[in-house]
Design a protein around this motif. Structure first.
Motif, short mmCIF file in Angstrom:
data_model
loop_
_atom_site.label_atom_id
_atom_site.label_comp_id
_atom_site.label_asym_id
_atom_site.label_seq_id
_atom_site.Cartn_x
_atom_site.Cartn_y
_atom_site.Cartn_z
N PHE A 142 0.84 -1.21 0.00
CA PHE A 142 0.00 0.00 0.00
C PHE A 142 0.88 1.25 0.00
O PHE A 142 0.60 2.22 -0.71
CB PHE A 142 -0.92 0.00 1.21
CG PHE A 142 -1.83 1.20 1.28
CD1 PHE A 142 -2.82 1.39 0.33
CD2 PHE A 142 -1.68 2.16 2.28
CE1 PHE A 142 -3.65 2.51 0.38
CE2 PHE A 142 -2.49 3.27 2.34
CZ PHE A 142 -3.49 3.45 1.38
N TYR A 143 1.93 1.23 0.80
CA TYR A 143 2.89 2.34 0.78
C TYR A 143 3.49 2.50 -0.62
O TYR A 143 3.59 3.62 -1.14
CB TYR A 143 4.01 2.09 1.79
CG TYR A 143 5.31 2.78 1.47
CD1 TYR A 143 5.47 4.14 1.69
CD2 TYR A 143 6.37 2.06 0.92
CE1 TYR A 143 6.67 4.79 1.37
CE2 TYR A 143 7.56 2.69 0.60
CZ TYR A 143 7.71 4.05 0.82
OH TYR A 143 8.88 4.68 0.49
N LEU A 146 0.98 4.16 -3.05
CA LEU A 146 0.89 5.61 -2.89
C LEU A 146 2.12 6.31 -3.46
O LEU A 146 2.02 7.35 -4.12
CB LEU A 146 0.70 5.97 -1.41
CG LEU A 146 -0.60 5.51 -0.76
CD1 LEU A 146 -0.62 5.91 0.71
CD2 LEU A 146 -1.81 6.09 -1.48
N LEU A 149 1.99 6.08 -7.34
CA LEU A 149 0.90 6.89 -7.88
C LEU A 149 1.26 8.37 -7.88
O LEU A 149 1.13 9.05 -8.91
CB LEU A 149 -0.38 6.65 -7.07
CG LEU A 149 -1.63 7.39 -7.56
CD1 LEU A 149 -2.02 6.92 -8.95
CD2 LEU A 149 -2.78 7.17 -6.58
N PHE A 150 1.74 8.88 -6.75
CA PHE A 150 2.00 10.31 -6.64
C PHE A 150 3.32 10.72 -7.27
O PHE A 150 3.39 11.75 -7.95
CB PHE A 150 1.94 10.74 -5.18
CG PHE A 150 0.55 10.84 -4.63
CD1 PHE A 150 -0.23 11.97 -4.87
CD2 PHE A 150 -0.02 9.80 -3.91
CE1 PHE A 150 -1.52 12.06 -4.38
CE2 PHE A 150 -1.31 9.88 -3.43
CZ PHE A 150 -2.07 11.02 -3.66
#
Length: 362
Positions: A142-143, A146, A149-150
């Motif tokens: 999950f980290y 993120l 994605l960013f």
């Protein structure tokens, strides 16, 4: 920093049963493939060529093939209901689409896989084997999600923005803007230098991750997320049709309307909407368009310009016959005149299409 060490320790060494335990059933597909390649005994330059060739073939088979149903749905079988949401009410000529196919399919795939194939080959030969040693936990993935994605979105925006401000970069990037009325085939219709630099996301993301966590991101997440955002979101960006479920004036996400404006009106020193997924970067840079030359289809409909009568009397009779793209003789006779590849005289329709971007750049 001490905070980074604490967080890293929690995610990497949490004991089983504590909620952050390693999932023993979780695997890394990319690393498994790299191990198979290493076991085959192929390494060095020939090993990289094998990875590059296989990865390019995979993109031809999967990514380029997916472009066809997108194109057929919106352009091969247009209807009044679909046309109501098309930002540009006109449809591009077959010759323009031919240019997109040459640049966005045949020329693009080897260049977008060039840098990632080096990364994968270095994992396979052991140089970057530690990229497979990240924690196999949902929390770390999950980290990684993120981060990818960013950071990829910020990097894509920054490179794209520079491509409109720096003269030498604009000379390369401007070819993508020949497609002022794009179709999904123009998703990655850029020259090789543009595609290669844009695909250095594995370097940028892992550098950012090392600064935060002291380790690279999960390699599967890295490639999966970039494939989704650059691939599928890119197809939507270039489909030329707006979605009612994602209004153009939402505050968070860029839409196909913003990217159509970018294709049609952005030129050197005028970088409208160079962002990809998030509007944040363009908001901070003030790269917005406030004119009336290009308005969203939903606003055009409010002005009475998307009526069934107009579709039946003006648009439908003038719909291009894209079936000619299946004709080898048409492709052979017209590829030299295709938008983005023009090396000879072009017809009036293509001159008009090119002038929407070229004229402003000059």
């Amino acid at each position: 920093s001490r905070a980074r060490r604490v967080v890293s320790s929690l995610w990497q060494h949490q004991p089983a049963g504590a909620g952050l335990a390693i999932d023993t059933a979780m695997v890394q597909a990319v690393c498994a493939i790299a191990e198979q390649l290493a076991a085959s005994g192929v390494s060095g330059f020939s090993g990289w060529l094998l990875v590059w060739g296989c990865y390019t073939g995979f993109c031809y088979l999967c990514f380029s093939t997916l472009l066809i149903p997108w194109f057929l749905y919106f352009f091969g079988y247009p209807t009044y209901e679909k046309w109501r949401f098309k930002t540009n009410p006109k449809y591009p000529s077959p010759t323009a689409v031919l240019g997109e196919i040459f640049m966005g399919v045949f020329l693009a795939n080897p260049s977008v896989t060039f840098a990632p194939s080096i990364h994968l080959a270095l994992i396979s030969n052991g140089t970057l084997r530690h990229h497979c040693d990240t924690p196999l936990t949902w929390q770390y993935r999950f980290y990684s999600f993120l981060m990818v994605l960013f950071v990829v979105d910020l990097y894509s925006w920054a490179w794209h923005y520079c491509g409109h401000w720096i003269g030498s970069l604009w000379k390369v990037h401007r070819h993508h803007h020949h497609f002022a009325n794009p179709t999904p085939f123009s998703t990655i219709a850029d020259l090789p230098p543009d595609n290669i630099i844009r695909s250095l996301y594995m370097i940028v993301v892992n550098l950012a991750s090392y600064c935060i966590m002291g380790s690279p991101v999960d390699v599967d997440v890295l490639y999966f997320v970039t494939a989704i955002t650059i691939g599928f979101y890119g197809m939507y960006f270039h489909c030329g049709h707006e979605l009612s479920i994602l209004p153009y004036d939402n505050r968070i996400f860029n839409t196909s309307y913003q990217h159509y404006v970018h294709h049609a009106l952005s030129y050197k020193n005028k970088p409208y909407y160079t962002g990809f997924v998030f509007k944040l970067w363009d908001d901070l840079a003030g790269a917005h368009y406030h004119g009336k030359q290009c308005i969203p289809a939903v606003e055009d409909e409010k002005l009475g310009n998307r009526t069934l009568e107009r579709w039946e009397t003006e648009i439908r009779p003038a719909l291009p016959d894209y079936s000619v793209l299946l004709s080898p003789s048409f492709c052979w006779e017209n590829w030299r005149h295709a938008v983005g590849l023009s090396v000879g005289p072009v017809d009036a329709a293509q001159k008009q299409s090119q002038s929407q971007s070229r004229g402003k750049a000059e």
